[in-house]
Design a protein around this motif. Structure first.
Motif, PDB file in Angstrom:
ATOM      1  N   GLY A   1      25.529 -24.401  39.465  1.00 53.20           N
ATOM      2  CA  GLY A   1      24.295 -23.672  39.138  1.00 53.20           C
ATOM      3  C   GLY A   1      23.090 -24.599  39.112  1.00 53.20           C
ATOM      4  O   GLY A   1      22.011 -24.273  39.614  1.00 53.20           O
ATOM      5  N   HIS A   2      23.290 -25.789  38.552  1.00 52.67           N
ATOM      6  CA  HIS A   2      22.205 -26.774  38.560  1.00 52.67           C
ATOM      7  C   HIS A   2      21.858 -27.187  39.993  1.00 52.67           C
ATOM      8  O   HIS A   2      20.698 -27.416  40.305  1.00 52.67           O
TER       9      HIS A   2
ATOM     10  N   LYS B   1      27.632 -24.869  29.868  1.00 51.75           N
ATOM     11  CA  LYS B   1      27.961 -26.263  29.580  1.00 51.75           C
ATOM     12  C   LYS B   1      28.830 -26.369  28.337  1.00 51.75           C
ATOM     13  O   LYS B   1      29.701 -27.226  28.251  1.00 51.75           O
TER      14      LYS B   1
ATOM     15  N   ARG C   1      19.392 -16.968  38.057  1.00 49.83           N
ATOM     16  CA  ARG C   1      20.335 -18.081  38.036  1.00 49.83           C
ATOM     17  C   ARG C   1      21.529 -17.761  38.931  1.00 49.83           C
ATOM     18  O   ARG C   1      21.845 -16.610  39.191  1.00 49.83           O
ATOM     19  N   LEU C   2      22.161 -18.800  39.397  1.00 49.23           N
ATOM     20  CA  LEU C   2      23.338 -18.631  40.238  1.00 49.23           C
ATOM     21  C   LEU C   2      24.566 -18.385  39.373  1.00 49.23           C
ATOM     22  O   LEU C   2      24.838 -19.157  38.452  1.00 49.23           O
TER      23      LEU C   2
ATOM     24  N   THR D   1      14.739 -20.223  35.180  1.00 49.60           N
ATOM     25  CA  THR D   1      15.576 -19.045  35.366  1.00 49.60           C
ATOM     26  C   THR D   1      15.043 -17.872  34.536  1.00 49.60           C
ATOM     27  O   THR D   1      14.244 -18.045  33.614  1.00 49.60           O
TER      28      THR D   1
ATOM     29  N   GLU E   1      18.879 -30.888  30.428  1.00 45.92           N
ATOM     30  CA  GLU E   1      19.107 -31.442  29.095  1.00 45.92           C
ATOM     31  C   GLU E   1      20.347 -32.327  29.209  1.00 45.92           C
ATOM     32  O   GLU E   1      21.383 -31.872  29.712  1.00 45.92           O
TER      33      GLU E   1
HETATM   34  P1  ATP Z   1      21.862 -25.077  28.269  1.00 43.59           P
HETATM   35  O1  ATP Z   1      20.362 -25.047  28.206  1.00 43.59           O
HETATM   36  O2  ATP Z   1      22.530 -23.853  27.770  1.00 43.59           O
HETATM   37  O3  ATP Z   1      22.478 -26.333  27.799  1.00 43.59           O
HETATM   38  P2  ATP Z   1      21.410 -25.006  31.081  1.00 43.59           P
HETATM   39  O4  ATP Z   1      22.401 -24.644  32.116  1.00 43.59           O
HETATM   40  O5  ATP Z   1      20.172 -24.231  30.956  1.00 43.59           O
HETATM   41  O6  ATP Z   1      22.246 -25.027  29.776  1.00 43.59           O
HETATM   42  P3  ATP Z   1      19.782 -27.340  31.478  1.00 43.59           P
HETATM   43  O7  ATP Z   1      20.173 -28.750  31.426  1.00 43.59           O
HETATM   44  O8  ATP Z   1      18.737 -26.874  30.555  1.00 43.59           O
HETATM   45  O9  ATP Z   1      21.099 -26.523  31.246  1.00 43.59           O
HETATM   46  O10 ATP Z   1      19.435 -26.941  32.962  1.00 43.59           O
HETATM   47  C1  ATP Z   1      18.549 -27.680  33.752  1.00 43.59           C
HETATM   48  C2  ATP Z   1      17.927 -26.783  34.773  1.00 43.59           C
HETATM   49  O11 ATP Z   1      18.927 -26.170  35.574  1.00 43.59           O
HETATM   50  C3  ATP Z   1      17.143 -25.677  34.123  1.00 43.59           C
HETATM   51  O12 ATP Z   1      15.857 -25.650  34.709  1.00 43.59           O
HETATM   52  C4  ATP Z   1      17.898 -24.432  34.440  1.00 43.59           C
HETATM   53  O13 ATP Z   1      17.025 -23.372  34.702  1.00 43.59           O
HETATM   54  C5  ATP Z   1      18.672 -24.804  35.699  1.00 43.59           C
HETATM   55  N1  ATP Z   1      19.926 -24.070  35.749  1.00 43.59           N
HETATM   56  C6  ATP Z   1      20.940 -24.137  34.874  1.00 43.59           C
HETATM   57  N2  ATP Z   1      21.931 -23.299  35.213  1.00 43.59           N
HETATM   58  C7  ATP Z   1      21.548 -22.693  36.358  1.00 43.59           C
HETATM   59  C8  ATP Z   1      22.129 -21.707  37.213  1.00 43.59           C
HETATM   60  N3  ATP Z   1      23.341 -21.183  36.958  1.00 43.59           N
HETATM   61  N4  ATP Z   1      21.433 -21.317  38.301  1.00 43.59           N
HETATM   62  C9  ATP Z   1      20.238 -21.848  38.575  1.00 43.59           C
HETATM   63  N5  ATP Z   1      19.626 -22.762  37.811  1.00 43.59           N
HETATM   64  C10 ATP Z   1      20.265 -23.193  36.712  1.00 43.59           C
END
Ligand code: ATP
Ligand code: MG
Length: 587
Positions: free
Chosen positions: A45-46, A284, A274-275, A233, A37
């Motif tokens: 983590g991403h 975020k 998730r990591l 996740t 997003e």
């Molecule tokens: P939010 O949705 O709360 O804004 P988010 O960390 O889920 O935060 P996204 O932009 O939706 O942010 O994440 C993009 C991808 O990254 C998603 O598929 C999510 O599963 C993955 N992701 C986010 N954080 C982690 C993590 N700590 N470990 C592994 N994958 C992650």
């Protein structure tokens, strides 16, 4: 390797994919995606998710889509789209792929919603957000049906179209799926599919007054793209029945069963852990707060766990990929020791970074007998090895003269027994230089040592042992005073002192765990001559990385450094500084 051994080294997602390839489930296709997003910068983590999704596509000859999940207009910005694309490229993925946007699917999603209204699977609900929440029930009590649940399809269609046109106020109506208000899975209690929002979208402008909810959109975005393995996740595990329901509801009106056209693709969702990293925040929202409230200098502050921060700090993309690989893919959440991440970058930099000498906190040394070897003003060039781990890195010439700098902490007026560095009448080796002996020192009024008087032994050129068999225990780094380049050096400690930054006493929060000493700026550091010109080319990502002997791995700051202004960030120390930090964390 035997078949069983190969099998053992696969993670559980690879096992699923290989089974699917064997059974021909997706006709041999592997399509994954990374769906950020655009409401913040990417963090470590991403990176885990990026390495996993792009890595699987690479491994199995498939494709991985980069799709911006931009269904929520309020929080999204183009700056984030730009930084995310750049960071993924830096990590080494996605170069040859088009960037996709969920907002490009708004029209298709709307059409499917209209279909579900027609087949009695969705209705317009006039309950306010609070009322909707109240009707929803709890984990232990069932929800209550909305009084608008049985609205005739014609009326729903009319209202939904007018919602789209912007006739109604924000929050006054929603489109909801008609599932089961008594379901033990609260995600299935008539979830909202669309809400009214008169908001400007970064790509669609003011074309829409309704926006799809994440749960409605996400699985369908995957379907549109033909994603075979939709990897997400663990917290989405109990959303999976809802994603399945949406696709089955759409398909129930399709194919031989109905008149709405072909059946749509039904991806398989797979959840992994998730990591999480100790001493690190990964939310975020909280990272944004750190930026907004000035606790760090920006999203790319070298102390941030963001990819842009890590890049600026000197982390290599290779070391991040190695880290993600070593962490592996798990089915239960856990917290990884940050030292593991530091180990990976140290290992990579040890192999590749050239070594130079830089004195961070200088203390001047005057060689009193320098004239014993010839002209007192002469400068001798010493040969130094660029990287003992890599013979191809070659050697360089380092100037040595009458006046030098050493590290302040390498001298003690009254050294204890185990201090093998310099003290009155003690002798040490200057690496690649000469052996020197301290014969006197000067102090200022405050009692601080300001200058050392030393003698050198001409028989120890290059740091070699003298013929008389004398020994020294300490080897120091040093820099010749005349040709030294002034540098600024930034040292970092962890941003948080607590292993779990969110855990604070007495209703406090992560702010209470911020480390007040996470940044130390040193100016007037003395860098070996010529490094700025000849100290090795930039690495493939444009960053110049180096090891300062005995001090750690550093890189030129990509924002603040200039040709005439060296500013270095310490990426990581030479050794694991874990013990020190654990002690400070109050364990
Ligand atoms: P939010 O949705 O709360 O804004 P988010 O960390 O889920 O935060 P996204 O932009 O939706 O942010 O994440 C993009 C991808 O990254 C998603 O598929 C999510 O599963 C993955 N992701 C986010 N954080 C982690 C993590 N700590 N470990 C592994 N994958 C992650
Ligand atoms: Mg998310």
């Amino acid at each position: 390797m035997s078949e069983s051994e190969t099998k053992k080294s696969l993670n559980f997602i690879e096992e699923i994919i290989e089974d699917d390839l064997r059974t021909g489930k997706w006709d041999g296709r592997v399509v994954t995606r990374f769906p950020p997003e655009p409401n913040g910068y990417l963090h470590i983590g991403h990176a885990k998710s990026i390495c996993l999704n792009f890595g699987l596509a690479n491994k199995y000859g498939g494709v991985c889509n980069l799709r911006f999940d931009d269904t929520n207009p309020a929080k999204e910005e183009d700056e984030y789209v730009r930084s995310i694309t750049e960071d993924i490229g830096w990590l080494g993925f996605g170069d040859d792929r088009d960037v996709l946007f969920a907002s490009d699917y708004f029209e298709q999603l709307y059409a499917w919603a209209v279909q579900l209204i027609k087949t009695g699977h969705a209705y317009v609900c006039d309950l306010s957000p609070e009322e909707t929440r109240k009707h929803r029930g709890t984990l232990t009590t069932p929800g209550v049906n909305s009084p608008f649940r049985d609205r005739p399809a014609g009326e729903n269609l009319d209202l939904f179209e007018r919602m789209r046109r912007g006739e109604f106020a924000d929050g006054s109506r929603t489109l909801r799926a008609k599932i089961d208000m008594a379901s033990p899975n609260t995600n299935l209690r008539d979830p909202v599919m669309y809400r009214i929002l008169h908001a400007e979208h970064h790509r669609t402008g003011d074309a829409w007054s309704v926006y799809p909810m994440y749960d409605w959109a996400h699985g369908l975005e995957d379907s549109i793209e033909g994603v075979t393995h939709s990897i997400c996740t663990l917290e989405f595990e109990n959303h999976r029945p809802l994603y399945d329901w949406f696709i089955e509801a759409i398909n129930s009106g399709r194919g031989s069963d109905g008149s709405f056209g072909e059946k749509i693709h039904h991806p398989q969702q797979i959840e992994f852990a998730r990591l999480g990293l100790n001493y690190t925040l990964m939310s975020k929202r909280k990272l944004l707060e750190l930026v907004r409230d000035g606790h760090v200098t920006g999203w790319d502050d070298p102390r941030m766990p963001t990819l842009s921060g890590m890049r600026r700090r000197g982390y290599t993309p290779e070391s991040i990929r190695t880290f993600c690989e070593r962490v592996g893919v798990a089915k239960t959440n856990s917290t990884i020791d940050m030292a593991k991440q530091e180990h990976c970058v140290r290992e990579d930099l040890n192999a590749r970074a050239s070594r130079v000498m830089c004195v961070l906190r200088p203390l001047k040394v005057v060689i009193e007998n320098w004239s014993d070897g010839g002209d007192e003003n002469r400068v001798e060039m010493m040969e130094a090895i660029n990287n003992p781990e890599d013979a191809s890195a070659g050697v360089r010439e380092v100037p040595f003269g009458k006046e030098l700098y050493i590290e302040r902490s390498d001298f003690m007026e009254e050294p204890p027994r185990k201090f093998f560095r310099l003290g009155p009448d003690r002798e040490v080796r200057l690496r690649y230089g000469y052996w020197i002996r301290c014969v006197g020192f000067e102090k200022n009024e405050a009692g601080a040592v300001t200058l050392l008087r030393c003698t050198y032994d001409p028989a120890t050129r290059g740091g070699d042992s003298p013929p008389d068999g004398r020994k020294v225990k300490g080897t120091l780094h040093w820099v010749a005073a005349d040709s030294a380049v002034e540098a600024e050096v930034r040292l970092f400690d962890r941003l948080f002192v607590a292993e779990n930054p969110d855990k604070a006493a007495d209703g406090g929060d992560y702010h209470d765990n911020l480390n007040p000493e996470s940044l130390e700026r040193l100016s007037g550091c003395k860098l070996e001559a010529n490094w700025m010109d000849s100290g090795g080319p930039a690495w493939s990502d444009g960053i110049r990385r180096v090891q300062f002997e005995r001090q750690g791995y550093f890189c030129l700051d990509r924002r603040d450094a200039a040709a005439d202004r060296p500013v270095f960030n310490r990426t990581v120390g030479l050794r694991d500084s874990w013990a020190k930090l654990a002690a400070r964390g109050g364990k």
